[in-house]
Write a protein that holds these residues in place. Sequence first.
Motif: not given
Length: 121
Positions: A1-16
């Motif tokens: 599983m690849t981790r999402p971009s921290p900036v995108i996950a952060g902007l969407l208020l989602r689990c990093p």
Amino acid sequence: MTRPSPVIAGLLLRCPHCGKGKLFKSYLKVKDRCDVCSAKLGETDSGDAPMVFAILILGFAIVGAALFVELRYMPPYWLHAVLWLPSLAVGSWFLLPLLKSVFYAVNYHYDAGEDLTGRMQ
Ligand SMILES: [Zn+2]
């Protein structure tokens, strides 16, 4: 599983970790574990950076707008208070979770938890 971009996950208020589960259990309180991937979320801290950047961003925007309105229209001082104090409150309300989530996700992504602060290399 690849981790999402921290900036995108952060902007969407989602689990990093997975980018799908919600990060916060209340306004600024981070969940202990992700509901989707069960990643431990409570150990990372975003520090004071979200508050500092919120102050800088809102200060620049609101002081700039207040200066523009003052120089252009010269309204009475009570109108400045009516305009800018609620703008500051509403801006902080929306900006703080966003910035906290982004800084939290970046810290999580680079594994910058508190347990690393005292280690010698
Ligand atoms: Zn997750």
